[in-house]
Design an enzyme around this catalytic site. Sequence first.
Site, PDB file in Angstrom:
ATOM      1  N   ASP A  35      -5.199 -37.800  -6.890  1.00 18.08           N
ATOM      2  CA  ASP A  35      -6.471 -37.581  -6.216  1.00 18.08           C
ATOM      3  C   ASP A  35      -6.743 -36.085  -5.951  1.00 18.08           C
ATOM      4  O   ASP A  35      -5.985 -35.432  -5.228  1.00 18.08           O
ATOM      5  CB  ASP A  35      -6.502 -38.334  -4.877  1.00 18.08           C
ATOM      6  CG  ASP A  35      -6.305 -39.840  -5.040  1.00 18.08           C
ATOM      7  OD1 ASP A  35      -5.658 -40.256  -6.022  1.00 18.08           O
ATOM      8  OD2 ASP A  35      -6.778 -40.598  -4.178  1.00 18.08           O
ATOM      9  N   GLU A  61     -11.812 -39.236  -6.670  1.00 18.46           N
ATOM     10  CA  GLU A  61     -12.535 -39.904  -5.570  1.00 18.46           C
ATOM     11  C   GLU A  61     -12.706 -39.042  -4.320  1.00 18.46           C
ATOM     12  O   GLU A  61     -13.556 -39.341  -3.487  1.00 18.46           O
ATOM     13  CB  GLU A  61     -11.856 -41.229  -5.186  1.00 18.46           C
ATOM     14  CG  GLU A  61     -10.543 -41.026  -4.465  1.00 18.46           C
ATOM     15  CD  GLU A  61     -10.212 -42.128  -3.456  1.00 18.46           C
ATOM     16  OE1 GLU A  61     -10.926 -43.133  -3.384  1.00 18.46           O
ATOM     17  OE2 GLU A  61      -9.223 -41.940  -2.736  1.00 18.46           O
ATOM     18  N   ASN A  62     -11.875 -37.977  -4.176  1.00 16.10           N
ATOM     19  CA  ASN A  62     -11.957 -37.125  -2.983  1.00 16.10           C
ATOM     20  C   ASN A  62     -12.410 -35.707  -3.300  1.00 16.10           C
ATOM     21  O   ASN A  62     -12.245 -34.802  -2.480  1.00 16.10           O
ATOM     22  CB  ASN A  62     -10.582 -37.036  -2.299  1.00 16.10           C
ATOM     23  CG  ASN A  62      -9.991 -38.384  -1.989  1.00 16.10           C
ATOM     24  OD1 ASN A  62      -9.032 -38.796  -2.622  1.00 16.10           O
ATOM     25  ND2 ASN A  62     -10.565 -39.089  -1.032  1.00 16.10           N
ATOM     26  N   ASN A  68     -11.717 -46.183  -3.676  1.00 17.93           N
ATOM     27  CA  ASN A  68     -12.554 -46.649  -2.564  1.00 17.93           C
ATOM     28  C   ASN A  68     -13.551 -45.612  -2.051  1.00 17.93           C
ATOM     29  O   ASN A  68     -14.601 -45.965  -1.512  1.00 17.93           O
ATOM     30  CB  ASN A  68     -11.657 -47.124  -1.406  1.00 17.93           C
ATOM     31  CG  ASN A  68     -10.647 -46.082  -0.977  1.00 17.93           C
ATOM     32  OD1 ASN A  68      -9.893 -45.560  -1.799  1.00 17.93           O
ATOM     33  ND2 ASN A  68     -10.628 -45.771   0.300  1.00 17.93           N
ATOM     34  N   HIS A  69     -13.245 -44.302  -2.213  1.00 19.13           N
ATOM     35  CA  HIS A  69     -14.160 -43.276  -1.692  1.00 19.13           C
ATOM     36  C   HIS A  69     -15.295 -42.895  -2.657  1.00 19.13           C
ATOM     37  O   HIS A  69     -16.135 -42.071  -2.298  1.00 19.13           O
ATOM     38  CB  HIS A  69     -13.383 -42.017  -1.308  1.00 19.13           C
ATOM     39  CG  HIS A  69     -12.615 -42.170  -0.026  1.00 19.13           C
ATOM     40  ND1 HIS A  69     -13.229 -42.482   1.173  1.00 19.13           N
ATOM     41  CD2 HIS A  69     -11.297 -42.068   0.239  1.00 19.13           C
ATOM     42  CE1 HIS A  69     -12.305 -42.565   2.123  1.00 19.13           C
ATOM     43  NE2 HIS A  69     -11.122 -42.331   1.587  1.00 19.13           N
ATOM     44  N   HIS A 121      -5.499 -47.939  -8.003  1.00 18.90           N
ATOM     45  CA  HIS A 121      -5.785 -47.214  -6.764  1.00 18.90           C
ATOM     46  C   HIS A 121      -5.530 -48.161  -5.596  1.00 18.90           C
ATOM     47  O   HIS A 121      -6.368 -48.988  -5.255  1.00 18.90           O
ATOM     48  CB  HIS A 121      -7.243 -46.751  -6.808  1.00 18.90           C
ATOM     49  CG  HIS A 121      -7.564 -45.725  -5.784  1.00 18.90           C
ATOM     50  ND1 HIS A 121      -7.250 -44.396  -5.942  1.00 18.90           N
ATOM     51  CD2 HIS A 121      -8.145 -45.820  -4.570  1.00 18.90           C
ATOM     52  CE1 HIS A 121      -7.633 -43.723  -4.879  1.00 18.90           C
ATOM     53  NE2 HIS A 121      -8.171 -44.568  -4.025  1.00 18.90           N
ATOM     54  N   HIS A 127      -4.127 -43.098  -4.591  1.00 20.43           N
ATOM     55  CA  HIS A 127      -4.712 -43.443  -3.286  1.00 20.43           C
ATOM     56  C   HIS A 127      -3.899 -42.964  -2.083  1.00 20.43           C
ATOM     57  O   HIS A 127      -4.483 -42.534  -1.107  1.00 20.43           O
ATOM     58  CB  HIS A 127      -4.976 -44.949  -3.131  1.00 20.43           C
ATOM     59  CG  HIS A 127      -5.483 -45.345  -1.775  1.00 20.43           C
ATOM     60  ND1 HIS A 127      -6.746 -45.027  -1.317  1.00 20.43           N
ATOM     61  CD2 HIS A 127      -4.902 -46.018  -0.757  1.00 20.43           C
ATOM     62  CE1 HIS A 127      -6.903 -45.504  -0.090  1.00 20.43           C
ATOM     63  NE2 HIS A 127      -5.800 -46.097   0.283  1.00 20.43           N
ATOM     64  N   HIS A 167      -1.962 -40.385  -1.829  1.00 22.17           N
ATOM     65  CA  HIS A 167      -1.875 -38.921  -1.829  1.00 22.17           C
ATOM     66  C   HIS A 167      -0.440 -38.422  -1.656  1.00 22.17           C
ATOM     67  O   HIS A 167      -0.242 -37.237  -1.392  1.00 22.17           O
ATOM     68  CB  HIS A 167      -2.771 -38.286  -0.745  1.00 22.17           C
ATOM     69  CG  HIS A 167      -4.232 -38.519  -0.956  1.00 22.17           C
ATOM     70  ND1 HIS A 167      -5.212 -37.765  -0.346  1.00 22.17           N
ATOM     71  CD2 HIS A 167      -4.897 -39.416  -1.726  1.00 22.17           C
ATOM     72  CE1 HIS A 167      -6.419 -38.199  -0.702  1.00 22.17           C
ATOM     73  NE2 HIS A 167      -6.242 -39.211  -1.545  1.00 22.17           N
TER      74      HIS A 167
HETATM   75 FE   LIG Z   1      -7.736 -40.545  -2.363  1.00 16.52          FE
HETATM   76 FE   LIG Z   2      -8.500 -43.934  -2.033  1.00 16.96          FE
END
Ligand SMILES: [Fe+2]
Ligand SMILES: [Fe+2]
Length: 269
Positions: free
Chosen positions: A12, A43-44, A71-72, A159, A184, A186
């Site tokens: 990520d 995603e981040n 999810n983000h 993820h 996910h 990290h």
């Molecule tokens: Fe993430």
């Molecule tokens: Fe995530």
Amino acid sequence: MARALKVLILGDIVGQPGCRAVFLGLPELARRLDADLVIANGENAADGFGLTPDIADRLFASGIHVITSGNHIWQKREIYPLLQTRDTLLRPENYPVLQGAGAIPGKGHCIVTVRDIPVLVINLEGRVNLSPLRDPLQVGTSLLKQFRSRVKAAIVDFHAEAVEEKEALAIHLDGEASAVVGTHTHVQTADERILTGGTGYITDIGMTGPLDSVIGMKKETAIARSLSQMPLKMEVHNAAAQIEGVLMEIDASSGRALSILRIRQPSAI
Ligand SMILES: [Fe+2]
Ligand SMILES: [Fe+2]
């Protein structure tokens, strides 16, 4: 035997520090590792929550072939049109299938061809401590079956939060996917291995972001959240970022993983 396919997969990418590390460090890293294909979870990338078209373009321009997410990905709405049109920008496949105005933008799989080798990339999301999505095991199995005859290798970014969910999916897909790598959390795990059926696996490939932080976010806010139990807004910690991920070698004739090597490149910035 033809030269193995080398796939670099990055964890990520968190905020500006993570993006800077990719923009400035990835071209040289990919060259040094001789990577044929680069996949990264984005995603981040936009301030820690979601992704914007501008940042996605710059990540692609830095040498990333496929951006996966999780999810983000929904937090910056401006990415939705690009999810629809850019084949190599993925969201997890196993969100609900809805029709009409409520349809969820984008898709969770694509085929990229590198060195004349077609590779299937799949993005799935876990359900433990996350949303109750469609079963990632069933969705993953059916995608692999659908594309099996058209590709030489298949990489899955799973993820997800829970180790048992990640291991269960990987073992379920063992021998069907070339690789199942987790994202996910990290935090990079040290359990990389090749499963008995030939699938390369690691529970989490880690984070491309600032290490002196709480999963890439400001330490003070994270501690205050824990102490107060209030949903204080997390902010990206603006400091030098390292690049984390894995380098995999895949036998393009059998689709089996030959090796999986953890990458942790300290920031040079
Ligand atoms: Fe993430
Ligand atoms: Fe995530």
